[in-house]
Design a protein around this motif. Structure first.
Motif, PDB file in Angstrom:
ATOM      1  N   LEU A 237      41.029  75.203  58.549  1.00  0.00           N
ATOM      2  CA  LEU A 237      41.148  76.241  57.532  1.00  0.00           C
ATOM      3  C   LEU A 237      42.382  76.000  56.670  1.00  0.00           C
ATOM      4  N   MET A 238      42.320  76.485  55.449  1.00  0.00           N
ATOM      5  CA  MET A 238      43.446  76.409  54.535  1.00  0.00           C
ATOM      6  C   MET A 238      44.111  77.772  54.437  1.00  0.00           C
ATOM      7  N   SER A 239      45.439  77.801  54.496  1.00  0.00           N
ATOM      8  CA  SER A 239      46.185  79.038  54.271  1.00  0.00           C
ATOM      9  C   SER A 239      47.202  78.761  53.182  1.00  0.00           C
ATOM     10  N   SER A 240      47.016  79.399  52.025  1.00  0.00           N
ATOM     11  CA  SER A 240      47.692  79.019  50.792  1.00  0.00           C
ATOM     12  C   SER A 240      48.729  80.039  50.361  1.00  0.00           C
ATOM     13  N   TYR A 241      49.388  79.696  49.266  1.00  0.00           N
ATOM     14  CA  TYR A 241      50.142  80.675  48.501  1.00  0.00           C
ATOM     15  C   TYR A 241      49.540  80.727  47.101  1.00  0.00           C
ATOM     16  N   ALA A 242      49.754  81.830  46.408  1.00  0.00           N
ATOM     17  CA  ALA A 242      49.195  81.992  45.063  1.00  0.00           C
ATOM     18  C   ALA A 242      49.938  81.086  44.084  1.00  0.00           C
ATOM     19  N   PHE A 243      49.192  80.530  43.135  1.00  0.00           N
ATOM     20  CA  PHE A 243      49.813  79.681  42.123  1.00  0.00           C
ATOM     21  C   PHE A 243      49.011  79.749  40.832  1.00  0.00           C
ATOM     22  N   GLU A 244      49.694  79.560  39.736  1.00  0.00           N
ATOM     23  CA  GLU A 244      49.065  79.440  38.430  1.00  0.00           C
ATOM     24  C   GLU A 244      49.172  78.013  37.913  1.00  0.00           C
ATOM     25  N   ASP A 245      50.305  77.390  38.186  1.00  0.00           N
ATOM     26  CA  ASP A 245      50.555  76.010  37.797  1.00  0.00           C
ATOM     27  C   ASP A 245      50.297  75.123  39.007  1.00  0.00           C
ATOM     28  N   SER A 246      49.517  74.043  38.835  1.00  0.00           N
ATOM     29  CA  SER A 246      49.154  73.189  39.972  1.00  0.00           C
ATOM     30  C   SER A 246      50.357  72.503  40.601  1.00  0.00           C
ATOM     31  N   GLU A 247      51.486  72.444  39.906  1.00  0.00           N
ATOM     32  CA  GLU A 247      52.700  71.822  40.452  1.00  0.00           C
ATOM     33  C   GLU A 247      53.536  72.808  41.258  1.00  0.00           C
ATOM     34  N   GLN A 248      53.232  74.072  41.149  1.00  0.00           N
ATOM     35  CA  GLN A 248      54.079  75.162  41.643  1.00  0.00           C
ATOM     36  C   GLN A 248      54.325  75.074  43.141  1.00  0.00           C
ATOM     37  N   GLY A 249      55.581  75.218  43.515  1.00  0.00           N
ATOM     38  CA  GLY A 249      55.936  75.253  44.923  1.00  0.00           C
ATOM     39  C   GLY A 249      55.697  76.619  45.527  1.00  0.00           C
ATOM     40  N   PRO A 250      56.045  76.788  46.803  1.00  0.00           N
ATOM     41  CA  PRO A 250      55.815  78.061  47.480  1.00  0.00           C
ATOM     42  C   PRO A 250      56.716  79.156  46.923  1.00  0.00           C
ATOM     43  N   PRO A 251      56.418  80.424  47.223  1.00  0.00           N
ATOM     44  CA  PRO A 251      57.303  81.507  46.797  1.00  0.00           C
ATOM     45  C   PRO A 251      58.741  81.215  47.224  1.00  0.00           C
ATOM     46  N   ALA A 252      59.654  81.249  46.256  1.00  0.00           N
ATOM     47  CA  ALA A 252      61.033  80.840  46.543  1.00  0.00           C
ATOM     48  C   ALA A 252      61.990  81.547  45.597  1.00  0.00           C
ATOM     49  N   ASP A 253      63.258  81.507  45.967  1.00  0.00           N
ATOM     50  CA  ASP A 253      64.272  82.059  45.072  1.00  0.00           C
ATOM     51  C   ASP A 253      64.690  81.004  44.053  1.00  0.00           C
ATOM     52  N   ALA A 254      65.654  81.324  43.213  1.00  0.00           N
ATOM     53  CA  ALA A 254      66.063  80.432  42.133  1.00  0.00           C
ATOM     54  C   ALA A 254      66.647  79.122  42.641  1.00  0.00           C
ATOM     55  N   ALA A 255      67.135  79.118  43.878  1.00  0.00           N
ATOM     56  CA  ALA A 255      67.698  77.903  44.466  1.00  0.00           C
ATOM     57  C   ALA A 255      66.653  77.089  45.213  1.00  0.00           C
ATOM     58  N   GLY A 256      65.388  77.520  45.162  1.00  0.00           N
ATOM     59  CA  GLY A 256      64.320  76.790  45.826  1.00  0.00           C
ATOM     60  C   GLY A 256      64.168  77.101  47.298  1.00  0.00           C
ATOM     61  N   VAL A 257      64.827  78.150  47.778  1.00  0.00           N
ATOM     62  CA  VAL A 257      64.718  78.541  49.192  1.00  0.00           C
ATOM     63  C   VAL A 257      63.416  79.325  49.377  1.00  0.00           C
ATOM     64  N   THR A 258      62.566  78.833  50.259  1.00  0.00           N
ATOM     65  CA  THR A 258      61.263  79.457  50.487  1.00  0.00           C
ATOM     66  C   THR A 258      61.421  80.875  51.017  1.00  0.00           C
ATOM     67  N   GLN A 259      60.686  81.792  50.401  1.00  0.00           N
ATOM     68  CA  GLN A 259      60.738  83.187  50.823  1.00  0.00           C
ATOM     69  C   GLN A 259      59.870  83.395  52.068  1.00  0.00           C
TER      70      GLN A 259
END
Length: 476
Positions: free
Chosen positions: A322-344
C-alpha cells in the motif's frame, strides 16, 4: 480494532510510509499497523542524503546519497534504531529503501549529516575510480549496457562490479540488518547488472545466514526494453509495475479494460510469478506522473482508488504493498515541513493528523480493514465463485474464508450471491470492522450486517462506486 483471530491468518501486506519520520513510524506501528495486521513498513532511504533548500527540499533529495551515515530527514541513527525495535516488538517488520546504484548527481553540495562532497568524490567512502566510465545520462533503454553503465538522470553511477564497492554496499546494508531491518527495496535495480546485484545480495545473505531477508527489486519492465524483470528473479522478488497499470486502467476504463477481465489476472498477463511479485496500485513515482504515471490511480481518485485497493487486497496474486502519501500540488514537492526543511510530524499530542497534509491512504477504512481480509483469506490460493455482469460489476470468493463484491458501474447492483462462507452474520468490513461492544461484538461505523444462509448465499444491494467484503474473522 483488529478482527477476531483466525487459524492460518498471517500478516502479508506492506505499506510505504513515504517520508514519515522514524518517531512517527514507531508510533504508527504500535497504535495502528500492528493491531490491524500489517506485515511491514517500507521506510524512506535512511542514509545521509543531499539537502537542497534552493529546490524547496524536494522529495527526491532522499534518493541522492552522500554517505551511509544513518542521519536523514526522517531522523537520527538513534531514532531509527529505536523505531525498528519498537516496530518489531509490535509485530511489524521494517524494510529499508536501499539506494545502492548511485550517489548524488550534483557537482557539489552538503549532506544531511553535514558531509561536503563533489561529484565522484564522497569523503572516506568513494572516489573517481569507484564509478562507471560512462559519465553521461542514460539515453537508450533498448541497450542494456547503456541502462546499467550510464547515469540515471545524471546520478553518479557506482561500479557495482568492483570488489570495494560491493563490500561497501554490503557493509551499509548489514549495518541496517544488525539494527533489526528485515529486508530491502532495491532502488533502481534495473540500472544495476543483474549478476552484480545478485553478487551483492548473496554476500549480504551470507553475512546474515540466520535471517530470511525479504528483498524486492525495482525493475520497471514494460516489456519493450532491454532489461527484463526475469533477469532478477533469482535474487528476490520484483516490484511489478504492470500490475498497477492494468488494474488502474480497468478502474479508469482505459484501453477498453473492464473489471470482468481481471478474473484471470496473473502470470499469463506478462506479470511476474505470484510468489515473486510485489504488487501495488501506485507508488511515489507513479502518483507524480513519472513513466506513464497517468495510467495509475492515486489517492486523488478517491473512491476509485479505494475500490482498486479493495480488489488488490482481495485477489490472490502477489504480495500487496500500500501507498501512504502526503498531499502535493507540485510533483517535486517534499513532505510537509517548516521553512528550514524539517519534516512536520504526523503525530501531534499523540493523535495521527491524517487525511489532510498527510493523506494516510492506509488508514482509509476500506483499505485498512481489507488488510485483515487479506490475512484471513491468504491460505486459500484460488478465486472461487467468480461472478460478473461482463463489465464493471464483479464478485468472487476465497473459499470458505471470504467473499467480495465490487460495483464500479453506474447502476445499482442487487442480487443473490453464492459463496462458500459458513452460515452466519458478517460485518461488511469495507464500511467497518468487527469490534468489541458491551461484552459482545458489533460492526464499527454502523457497517452493514450481511446474513449468509445455510447454503452460503446472501442478497445485497450495492450502490455504484461501493463494495462489500465479508470474511470469517469479522463474523458476529
Amino acid at each position: 480494532m483488529p478482527e477476531a483471530a483466525v487459524d492460518g491468518a498471517e500478516p502479508t501486506t506492506l505499506v510505504h510510509l513515504f517520508e514519515w519520520t522514524w518517531n512517527d513510524i514507531a508510533t504508527e506501528c504500535e497504535t495502528h499497523l500492528g493491531p490491524h495486521g500489517f506485515k511491514g513498513v517500507q521506510i524512506s532511504p535512511p542514509q545521509e542524503h543531499i539537502v537542497l533548500p534552493d529546490y524547496g527540499f524536494p522529495w527526491w533529495q532522499r534518493y541522492q546519497p552522500i554517505s551511509y551515515q544513518l542521519e536523514s530527514r526522517s531522523g537520527t541513527r538513534q531514532e531509527l534504531a529505536a523505531m525498528i525495535e519498537r516496530c518489531n516488538q509490535a509485530g511489524v517488520e521494517i524494510y529499508a529503501d536501499a539506494v545502492i546504484n548511485h550517489m548524488a548527481g550534483f557537482e557539489s553540495g552538503v549532506g544531511s549529516a553535514g558531509t561536503e562532497f563533489t561529484k565522484y568524490e564522497y569523503p572516506s567512502l568513494y572516489s573517481w575510480d569507484d564509478f562507471n566510465d560512462c559519465r553521461q545520462p542514460v539515453t537508450d533503454y533498448g541497450d542494456a549496457e547503456n541502462v546499467t553503465q550510464c547515469e540515471l538522470v545524471g546520478l553518479a553511477d557506482l561500479d557495482t562490479s568492483s570488489e570495494y564497492v560491493q563490500a561497501t554496499l554490503v557493509n551499509y546494508m548489514s549495518d541496517l540488518v544488525d539494527l533489526g531491518v528485515s529486508g530491502f527495496r532495491i532502488d533502481a535495480a534495473k540500472h544495476i547488472r543483474a549478476e552484480e546485484l545478485g553478487q551483492i545480495i548473496a554476500r549480504l545473505r551470507a553475512a546474515h545466514p540466520d535471517q530470511d531477508l525479504l528483498i524486492y527489486q525495482e525493475v520497471i519492465d514494460p516489456g519493450t526494453e532491454a532489461i527484463r524483470k526475469e533477469e532478477y528473479y533469482a535474487y528476490g522478488q520484483v516490484l511489478d509495475f504492470e500490475y498497477g497499470r492494468i488494474v488502474s486502467e480497468a478502474f479508469l476504463g482505459k484501453g477498453g479494460r473492464t473489471l470482468a477481465q481481471l478474473e484471470t489476472l496473473g502470470e499469463a498477463w506478462g506479470l511476474a510469478p505470484d510468489h515473486l511479485a510485489v504488487v501495488f496500485i501506485d507508488n511515489h513515482d507513479k502518483q507524480r506522473g513519472h513513466g506513464g504515471g497517468g495510467n495509475y490511480l492515486t489517492h486523488k481518485d478517491d473512491h476509485r482508488y479505494a475500490l482498486a485497493n479493495v480488489f488488490m487486497l482481495a485477489f490472490p496474486y502477489g504480495q500487496p504493498k500500500l501507498m501512504s502519501s502526503y498531499a502535493f500540488e507540485d510533483s517535486e514537492q517534499g513532505p510537509p515541513a517548516d521553512a528550514a526543511g524539517v519534516t512536520q510530524p504526523v503525530y501531534q499530542d499523540g493523535v495521527a493528523q491524517c487525511f489532510g497534509d498527510w493523506v494516510c491512504e492506509h488508514r482509509w477504512t476500506a483499505i485498512t480493514n481489507m488488510v485483515g481480509f487479506r490475512n484471513v483469506t491468504q491460505p486459500v490460493a484460488e478465486v472461487t465463485d467468480w461472478w460478473s455482469n461482463g463489465a464493471n460489476q464483479i464478485a468472487f470468493g476465497r473459499g470458505d474464508r471470504g467473499f467480495v463484491v465490487i460495483n464500479h458501474d453506474t447502476e445499482q447492483l442487487t442480487r443473490w450471491f453464492q459463496t462458500q462462507l459458513p452460515q452466519g452474520r458478517y460485518c461488511n468490513v469495507v464500511e467497518g470492522a468487527l469490534v468489541p461492544a458491551n461484552g459482545a461484538t458489533a460492526c464499527a461505523n454502523g457497517a452493514r450486517v450481511i446474513q449468509v444462509n445455510a447454503t452460503g448465499r446472501f442478497i445485497a444491494t450495492i450502490p455504484p462506486g461501493d463494495a462489500i467484503a465479508l470474511h470469517v474473522g469479522a463474523q458476529l
